[in-house]
Design a protein around this motif. Structure first.
Motif, PDB file in Angstrom:
ATOM      1  N   MET A 287      -6.220   6.514  -6.851  1.00 24.45           N
ATOM      2  CA  MET A 287      -7.388   5.659  -6.651  1.00 24.45           C
ATOM      3  C   MET A 287      -8.052   6.092  -5.344  1.00 24.45           C
ATOM      4  O   MET A 287      -7.359   6.364  -4.348  1.00 24.45           O
TER       5      MET A 287
ATOM      6  N   SER B 178     -10.808   4.699  -2.797  1.00 22.92           N
ATOM      7  CA  SER B 178     -11.671   3.557  -2.501  1.00 22.92           C
ATOM      8  C   SER B 178     -12.951   4.052  -1.857  1.00 22.92           C
ATOM      9  O   SER B 178     -12.994   5.162  -1.301  1.00 22.92           O
TER      10      SER B 178
ATOM     11  N   PRO C 105      -1.670   3.016  -4.844  1.00 16.87           N
ATOM     12  CA  PRO C 105      -2.431   1.803  -5.149  1.00 16.87           C
ATOM     13  C   PRO C 105      -1.512   0.619  -5.467  1.00 16.87           C
ATOM     14  O   PRO C 105      -0.397   0.803  -5.944  1.00 16.87           O
TER      15      PRO C 105
ATOM     16  N   GLN D 135      -3.668   0.287   4.650  1.00 18.39           N
ATOM     17  CA  GLN D 135      -4.086   0.017   3.262  1.00 18.39           C
ATOM     18  C   GLN D 135      -4.762  -1.346   3.107  1.00 18.39           C
ATOM     19  O   GLN D 135      -5.167  -1.732   2.017  1.00 18.39           O
TER      20      GLN D 135
ATOM     21  N   GLU E 106      -7.964  -1.722   1.117  1.00 21.78           N
ATOM     22  CA  GLU E 106      -8.050  -1.059  -0.193  1.00 21.78           C
ATOM     23  C   GLU E 106      -8.168  -2.102  -1.300  1.00 21.78           C
ATOM     24  O   GLU E 106      -7.576  -3.177  -1.188  1.00 21.78           O
TER      25      GLU E 106
ATOM     26  N   LEU F 258     -10.524  -2.408 -10.916  1.00 24.83           N
ATOM     27  CA  LEU F 258     -10.415  -2.487  -9.462  1.00 24.83           C
ATOM     28  C   LEU F 258     -10.880  -3.857  -8.977  1.00 24.83           C
ATOM     29  O   LEU F 258     -11.896  -4.369  -9.448  1.00 24.83           O
TER      30      LEU F 258
END
Ligand code: ADP
Length: 599
Positions: free
Chosen positions: A74, A76, A109, A132, A135, A148
């Protein structure tokens, strides 16, 4: 939009879709209910393509990289732009496949099932390592779809939940206050529906109460103004949704009633789509239902149903309060009518008693008058016989005549008492008041009763009467008063006892005479009753024709006459005695208080 084959078009979640604007939005409780984005691409899509898309759609939090439906990474939004903003970033990454960028970012993720509650999701998002923290998380839906979820969306949802919880607490307090302060059922039910609308959006809501085979509306909100809810009712059918609710006692939610072939729509109302029913439970039984309707198909979240159930609980309490109030009111009315009935019965009984009392008085009046004439005749002839020398010569006859004479005298006294009581009863007692010496009267009574007291071996003494001032009163009538008191004192005192008549002046205006004895005493329960006419504490069978025989009951008129005379003088008479006890003989004291100046 021209995207390479392996770039999926971005779809806005329904809750953010302007086409759905105006439709009620339910209270989110899981991350699956929140706005999420399924922008995903294959591993070989160039980073440039992704970045362009991110630039075009500022709301996208990032991109998921899928390799044959398996998520391999992933990127971001802010990590992408952070990398590209480095001096070599554009050169190195823009023309390379996105998977290179993902590898470089090396961020694992966070996957969360779509059913994860918002609070829990926030907790796991914030528990991540510091780098993180911003995120997005990835929501995993049933069937494998991945979306998401922007951390900001998550935090906003949580703050909305908190705000809702706050306002819910406020509302619950307000409803609770209304529940305990007002008995106006309609007011409370309307308030419940009003507050519920602020937390759980609905187009129509109704509170229905079961009345036999039908559910009757007792409160409603969101109905057209012409709808008369008092007339609205729903038949309860065999195994319908209400019956099911009665059985399970659980809320029922139907996201789209148009999918239910046997759904019963109500006439004159816009067709319902999403529906929820919450049972009104009282004492373990379902007594009705709170119904919520949305015009758009929608799912009521578990949180919404749980909240709606608390409102349904309050409606049940309001109904119960109203029922209890109605019951108390009915009970009061019944009580009032019973009291009324009893009062009437009592009044009738009283009137009857009064009539009987009058009849009794009439009878005594007639009887005493009728007895008086023959008694006078008998007494005259007895006098004549007593003076007859032939009878006087015969001792036996003379004694028999004395007996007849004593009997006639006693009868006279009884008849006189009867006449006195009649006069008192009919308020015909005529007092002939003048100033006289009560002390002298008492002394003369002592002389009169001395032989009788001696007969009973009793001591009859008089104390302090000489110092009494002259008083205004009817001496004959007051003679009768003390006559009865002294007779009683002698009668209820055993042989060898004593009777004392004492006097004092409690203040300038009054004198008080007390006739005390060392007799059997009187139970305090009878202290008032003995002044009623014909009232006797002993057995009537113990009646004696003798005037002073121990405990020999008389006609029960002496004290009634005494009280009548004393009160006619404006005075008071009462008795003091601790108890009746023939063994210990605690004695009695009869107090007579008279005004010196008369009535
Ligand atoms: P009676 O003609 O029966 O004496 P009274 O009206 O004079 O009627 O008295 C009512 C009742 O009060 C009596 O039957 C007796 O039980 C009680 N009583 C009156 N005086 C005395 C007393 N000095 N001691 C005890 N009991 C008395």
């Amino acid at each position: 939009m021209n995207l390479p084959d392996n770039v999926a078009p971005v779809e806005l979640p329904p809750t953010l879709n302007p086409a759905a604007a105006g439709a009620p939005i339910g209270l989110p409780s899981t991350i699956g209910d929140l706005a999420s984005y399924d922008f995903n691409v294959g591993p070989h899509v160039k980073a440039r393509t992704v970045v362009k898309e991110l630039e075009r759609r500022p709301e996208l939090p990032g991109v998921l990289v899928l390799d044959r439906h398996v998520c391999i990474g992933m990127a971001s939004r802010h990590k992408c732009f952070e990398m590209l903003s480095r001096p070599y970033g554009v050169e190195v990454f823009l023309n390379r496949p996105i998977q290179t960028l993902c590898k470089e970012l090396a961020i694992a993720p966070t996957f969360l099932p779509a059913q994860t509650r918002i609070d829990d999701a926030v907790q796991s998002a914030l528990d991540r390592p510091f780098e993180q923290l911003y995120e997005p998380v990835i929501a995993q839906f049933d069937g494998g779809a991945l979306k998401l979820l922007d951390l900001h969306v998550l935090l906003l949802a949580q703050s909305r939940l908190l705000a809702n919880a706050n306002s819910l607490v406020r509302q619950q307090i307000e409803i609770g206050r209304a529940l305990s302060s007002t008995l106006e059922l309609q007011e409370v039910l309307d308030m419940i529906l009003h507050h519920m609308a602020e937390i759980i959006p609905y187009d129509r809501a109704g509170i229905m109460l079961q009345n036999g085979p039908v559910l009757e509306f007792i409160a409603a909100r969101g109905f057209p103004p012409q709808a008369d809810i008092r007339q609205m009712r729903v038949d309860i059918l065999e195994s319908d949704i209400y019956q099911e609710m009665c059985y399970t006692q659980q809320p029922i939610s139907i996201p789209d009633v148009s999918q239910q072939p046997d759904w019963r729509y109500m006439d004159g109302l816009a067709a319902a789509r999403a529906w929820a029913g919450l049972p009104l439970i009282h004492s373990g039984y379902v007594i009705g239902m709170l119904s919520l309707t949305r015009l758009a198909a929608d799912d009521y979240s578990q949180d919404e149903l749980a909240l709606a159930q608390t409102f349904a609980g309050q409606a049940a309490i309001a109904l119960q309060n109203a029922r209890l109030y109605a019951e108390i009111k009915r009970f009061n009315q019944e009580l009032e009518s019973k009291v009324q009935e009893r009062t009437e019965a009592l009044q009738a009984a009283c009137a009857k008693l009064e009539r009987l009392d009058r009849t009794k008085s009439d009878f005594i009046g007639v009887a005493s008058h009728e007895l008086r004439t023959p008694l006078t005749v008998m007494s005259g002839y007895t006098q004549m016989l007593r003076s007859d020398p032939a009878i006087q010569a015969n001792q036996n006859h003379s004694q028999m005549l004395m007996g007849i004479y004593a009997g006639i005298t006693r009868l006279h006294q009884v008849v006189n008492s009867m006449l006195d009581v009649i006069k008192i009863d009919s308020r015909n007692l005529q007092l002939c008041c003048k100033t006289f010496d009560l002390g002298r009267l008492i002394n003369s009574l002592q002389d009169e009763f001395a032989p009788l007291a001696a007969e009973r071996h009793q001591m009859l003494s008089v104390q302090d009467v000489e110092s009494l001032p002259p008083i205004e009163g009817d001496s004959d009538a007051l003679y009768t008063v003390f006559y009865h008191l002294i007779v009683n004192a002698i009668k209820y005192t055993p042989v060898g006892g004593g009777v004392t008549i004492s006097a004092h002046q409690p203040d300038m205006d009054w004198i008080e005479i007390v006739v005390s004895d060392t007799g059997i005493g009187i139970d305090p329960a009878h202290h008032e009753l003995i002044f009623e006419k014909f009232y006797q504490t002993g057995q009537v069978l113990l009646h004696s024709s003798g005037k002073t025989k121990f405990k020999g009951g008389g006609p029960g008129l002496g004290l009634a006459i005494a009280r009548g005379i004393v009160e006619a003088h404006g005075g008071k008479i009462w008795v003091e005695s601790v108890r009746q006890d023939e063994l210990v003989c605690p004695g009695s004291q009869f107090h007579v208080r008279l005004p010196i100046g008369g009535n």
